[in-house]
Design a protein around this motif. Sequence first.
Motif, PDB file in Angstrom:
ATOM      1  N   ALA A   1      -2.380  52.615  27.299  1.00 55.45           N
ATOM      2  CA  ALA A   1      -1.841  53.119  28.566  1.00 55.45           C
ATOM      3  C   ALA A   1      -1.640  51.996  29.578  1.00 55.45           C
ATOM      4  O   ALA A   1      -0.706  52.030  30.385  1.00 55.45           O
ATOM      5  N   ILE A   2      -2.504  50.986  29.540  1.00 47.02           N
ATOM      6  CA  ILE A   2      -2.387  49.852  30.465  1.00 47.02           C
ATOM      7  C   ILE A   2      -1.284  48.899  30.014  1.00 47.02           C
ATOM      8  O   ILE A   2      -0.418  48.498  30.805  1.00 47.02           O
ATOM      9  N   LEU A   3      -1.298  48.528  28.730  1.00 48.08           N
ATOM     10  CA  LEU A   3      -0.343  47.536  28.240  1.00 48.08           C
ATOM     11  C   LEU A   3       1.084  48.063  28.227  1.00 48.08           C
ATOM     12  O   LEU A   3       2.036  47.285  28.369  1.00 48.08           O
ATOM     13  N   GLU A   4       1.248  49.371  28.055  1.00 45.12           N
ATOM     14  CA  GLU A   4       2.599  49.928  28.071  1.00 45.12           C
ATOM     15  C   GLU A   4       3.295  49.695  29.410  1.00 45.12           C
ATOM     16  O   GLU A   4       4.511  49.507  29.453  1.00 45.12           O
ATOM     17  N   GLN A   5       2.521  49.686  30.494  1.00 41.90           N
ATOM     18  CA  GLN A   5       3.120  49.444  31.808  1.00 41.90           C
ATOM     19  C   GLN A   5       3.726  48.040  31.897  1.00 41.90           C
ATOM     20  O   GLN A   5       4.693  47.814  32.620  1.00 41.90           O
TER      21      GLN A   5
ATOM     22  N   ARG B   1       7.824  54.316  21.202  1.00 39.29           N
ATOM     23  CA  ARG B   1       7.856  54.016  22.631  1.00 39.29           C
ATOM     24  C   ARG B   1       7.961  55.306  23.418  1.00 39.29           C
ATOM     25  O   ARG B   1       8.617  56.259  22.973  1.00 39.29           O
ATOM     26  N   PRO B   2       7.308  55.391  24.569  1.00 40.35           N
ATOM     27  CA  PRO B   2       7.366  56.628  25.358  1.00 40.35           C
ATOM     28  C   PRO B   2       8.790  56.934  25.804  1.00 40.35           C
ATOM     29  O   PRO B   2       9.526  56.055  26.251  1.00 40.35           O
ATOM     30  N   GLY B   3       9.179  58.191  25.668  1.00 37.22           N
ATOM     31  CA  GLY B   3      10.524  58.603  26.059  1.00 37.22           C
ATOM     32  C   GLY B   3      11.593  58.295  25.037  1.00 37.22           C
ATOM     33  O   GLY B   3      12.778  58.529  25.292  1.00 37.22           O
TER      34      GLY B   3
END
Length: 500
Positions: free
Chosen positions: A169-173, A187-189
């Motif tokens: 959750a942190i690294l995805e940002q 990947r999200p979305g």
Amino acid sequence: MKSQKAYPKVTGRSDRLIVPKKAVNKVEKSMAELVEGRGLTKGNTYTTSDAQTQSWKSITLRLMSVREAAKKDKEVKFTALFHHIGVPLLRESFYSLKRDTATGIDDVSWYQYEQEITTNLEKLYIAIRTGAYRPKPARRIAIPKADGTERPISIQSIEDKIVQQAVVAILEQIYEVDFVGFSYGFRPGRNQHDALDALHVGLMSKKVNWVLDLDIKKFFDNVNHDWLIKFLQHKVKDKRIIRLITQWLKVGYVNDRGRKIRSNMGTPQGSVISPLLSNIYLHYIFDLWSHQWRKRNSRGDMVIIRYADDSVLAFQHHNDAQCFLRDLKTRMSRFGLELHEGKTRLIEFGRFAIQRRKEKGLGKPETFDFLGFTHYCGKTRKAGKFMIGRKTIKKRLIKRLKELRKELLKRRHNPIKKTAKWLASVIQGHMNYFGVPGNSKSVNLFSFELQRAWYWSLCRRSQRKRLNWVKFDQYLKPLLPKIRVLHPYPNERFYAKYPR
């Protein structure tokens, strides 16, 4: 401070797995500091009351601040990320996990862990902050692949999944800002149909005549740990985050004999963080390099679509495709990777492929497989214009039907309505993915073969055949979903999501 009864043990055998025995005294001291309101580390104070009052919205805002920093400056180095791992983020990570997955070597399920979720997460948080947290070896199983080989799957313990999900959750940002547009895997979305839409639009709208179907040989088993850590350190300078990731890479698995096998290469397939790490690895090895190669070396149009370790590229000129393939092999070898010779193919494909191959006496254009679909060159029924057809991969369809026939034989003595409900869910799930325009024939075939397999399994319930196919078909139709196309045409969905 109260005795350990204030922090009851986790259901099952996981009490030994949360905090190692060597660190018990250190953890108990830190827990006392939390009760007294003192911070664990200098500059990062955290109390249990803060964990209880912090809202889910504030978690999102904190993580969004990381994304905004990554957007603002592409060269920024993140030196302080570890403090984002708190009880609220661990709780959110826990509830984002799948409920009914297999258990790791701790033998603790999601539901067992939830029974004392507050206590368990507080103890896990203390172990992470004090450095007492140690990941557990994975439980490894093998699942068959479509080509007859087996794929090793690593099943982590519940706490390792929670911490990995928090780090993801942190690294995805950070990395969602940097990942290129033609990367679609995990990947999200973004999902498989987004990649299929992009490929379809690219092949139809660009001047392409050749398709390069790429497959990296045993990619997840050959990821070099040293290179992966170097890639991570381009953006992440927080040593505690790097330490956690290194532990997950090196911890290994337990084999059938109960022996622990440490890992020196690869990322564990099946782990929560593995998809993100593989995307980061290929981002530096393949994505950025391919994007630069297209700008500098390609003389004509070039399309790139990547989903995990499977990639499809399209070229206008044959010479460009050959040069790219040659340079890519050299590029891959530098990082310990190689292309699968049997699955990597360069084929003539596009709107002029049918005519050109006919003139050469070579027959119909070859096809290629991508994300469960076989892509082929076709023509529209009315106008006879060029179109790209998609149908379910034949081998996978046959394999899936064989598996379901065996399952129906096991269920032949179950109540008919119960089996019909299960069969309806199977057909609906198949249709949800494969119900694309032009693939109705394959989906109808799948549904019909399942109905016929169920009919014959019911006929084998006794030595006398009392069931008539006509009556059975009439009875079955209201219970099963009607076959229909559930997805729009690729160009409609693609341009709606990415308007010009």
